[in-house]
Design an enzyme around this catalytic site. Structure first.
Site, PDB file in Angstrom:
ATOM      1  CB  SER A 101      33.658 -26.080  23.503  1.00 54.27           C
ATOM      2  OG  SER A 101      32.482 -25.880  24.250  1.00 54.27           O
ATOM      3  CB  THR A 102      30.645 -29.794  22.921  1.00 53.06           C
ATOM      4  OG1 THR A 102      29.972 -28.603  23.314  1.00 53.06           O
ATOM      5  CG2 THR A 102      29.752 -30.999  23.189  1.00 53.06           C
ATOM      6  CG  MET A 157      27.586 -25.497  20.031  1.00 56.38           C
ATOM      7  SD  MET A 157      26.160 -25.885  21.077  1.00 56.38           S
ATOM      8  CE  MET A 157      26.655 -25.119  22.616  1.00 56.38           C
ATOM      9  CG  HIS A 174      34.043 -23.398  26.284  1.00 54.58           C
ATOM     10  ND1 HIS A 174      33.414 -23.374  25.063  1.00 54.58           N
ATOM     11  CD2 HIS A 174      34.923 -22.367  26.283  1.00 54.58           C
ATOM     12  CE1 HIS A 174      33.902 -22.367  24.345  1.00 54.58           C
ATOM     13  NE2 HIS A 174      34.832 -21.748  25.065  1.00 54.58           N
ATOM     14  CG  ASP A 201      35.589 -19.027  22.641  1.00 56.87           C
ATOM     15  OD1 ASP A 201      36.059 -17.908  22.349  1.00 56.87           O
ATOM     16  OD2 ASP A 201      35.853 -19.615  23.698  1.00 56.87           O
TER      17      ASP A 201
END
Length: 370
Positions: free
Chosen positions: A183-184, A302, A209, A305
């Site tokens: 993600s991030t 973050m 993401h 997930d």
């Protein structure tokens, strides 16, 4: 800023830079309704922003991609070289906007949000919670000083002079799979994992993401840097060695079987952990259909997930890796996976490809001995 500081009442101070007065007003409205953050100032262009940064010392900068007087990318490159700080890019949903945003992530931006082409007010208000989450994540991110032209040089080297293979072992079954979630900070982490892979590497399936529209540009960008072929996944296509498949921004990526072959399925099922694509969805499908033939890798991001899914992969016999805290932009998803007991091994990002391929080689040797 640490989580402890935020819990102690320290608000995240945000400087918003955008040439649109409407966007600056909306960003201020959205951010100031959050109890833990505040807009300390706004700027119509980077030249004004430069002085406001000195004056207010903000925790996070939101930066428009395309602006007058100084291009957002030029400003970002100078900023990350001279005064590194967490930056969230505000991007337009256009092909050019996609390319510029991906370049911004290469230059050190933590994350990005998109602004709609029409209905800007309603569209941005719909993004309010997502924007707030990204600012919170950015405020906790590890931001490093970027040497001049580092990313550009590495990209050019990746395209012109591919590094030597980490291994070339015909014993590694073509049925092996590498399953990745991020993600991030994940776009750069994924690039660092994929670029060293040899052309005959097992297939890689990736859930990152990212909103619709950006995943195709992301795949094309990686395809120009890697020796394996990188593409946005399509429904029903066969999953082949030497290829990486990135989940489209609008769908879950699911591993399935068709006879003896692995195939990619796309699902428009509801978001999981507030995400579609979801890392948990991909990992769980790998646990079900690949079992011990898969290797799971969870990278910077973050939230949580992927934590449950990585554990399911491990319980199904897969060997699993989590990125270590020191090399993560945001140590959220790997931390949760480690805490859940789903990580067989913790590795720094710079070592991830080598350790994954070494593990695959050892799996091949075990097959030979049997």
């Amino acid at each position: 800023m640490s989580i402890i500081q935020q819990q102690a009442g320290h608000r995240i101070e945000v400087l918003c830079v955008d040439d649109s007065a409407l966007v600056r007003s909306l960003m201020t409205e959205i951010i100031n309704t959050q109890p833990d953050m505040h807009v300390c100032a706004t700027a119509p262009d980077p030249l004004v922003a430069r002085e406001l940064i000195k004056q207010h010392n903000p925790d996070v900068l939101t930066l428009d991609v395309e602006m007058p007087r100084m291009d957002g990318l030029d400003f970002l490159e100078k900023l990350m070289r001279l005064r590194p700080m967490p930056v969230v890019m505000v991007s337009s949903l256009t092909e050019r906007g996609n390319e510029i945003t991906l370049r911004a992530l290469e230059l050190g931006a933590v994350d990005f949000v998109t602004k709609p082409k029409v209905g800007i007010r309603d569209g941005m208000l719909d993004y309010a919670e997502k924007l707030a989450d990204k600012i919170r994540a950015a405020s906790r991110a590890r931001v490093r000083q970027t040497p001049h032209s580092t990313h550009a040089a590495s990209g050019a080297q990746g395209a012109a002079a591919k590094p030597a293979p980490l291994f070339n072992n015909p014993l590694v079954s073509t049925e092996k799979l590498i399953i990745v979630g991020a993600s991030t900070g994940g776009t750069e982490a994924i690039r660092e994992v994929l670029v060293p892979l040899p052309p005959d590497a097992p297939a890689v399936m990736i859930a990152q993401h990212m909103p619709p529209g950006f995943t195709k540009s992301f795949a094309q960008r990686l395809n120009g840097l890697c020796r394996i072929a990188v593409k946005e996944a399509e429904h029903g296509e066969r999953v082949l060695p030497g290829h990486a498949y990135i989940a489209p921004g609008h769908a879950h990526l699911v591993l399935a079987r068709s006879g003896a072959n692995y195939v990619a399925h796309l699902s428009d099922a509801p978001p999981v952990n507030r995400h579609r694509p979801s890392v948990d969805v991909l990992f769980r499908s790998a646990a079900q259909h690949a079992g011990k033939n898969a290797l799971g890798v969870i990278l910077t991001g973050m939230g949580r997930d992927g934590a449950a899914g990585l554990l399911e992969m491990q319980q199904a016999g897969a060997y699993t890796f989590a990125q270590d805290e020191a090399s993560c932009v945001v140590f959220g998803m790997p931390r949760e996976a480690i805490a859940a007991g789903g990580a067989s091994e913790i590795a720094p990002l710079t070592e991830m490809s080598r350790r994954v391929m070494a593990r695959l080689a050892s799996m091949g040797e075990r097959v030979q001995r049997v």
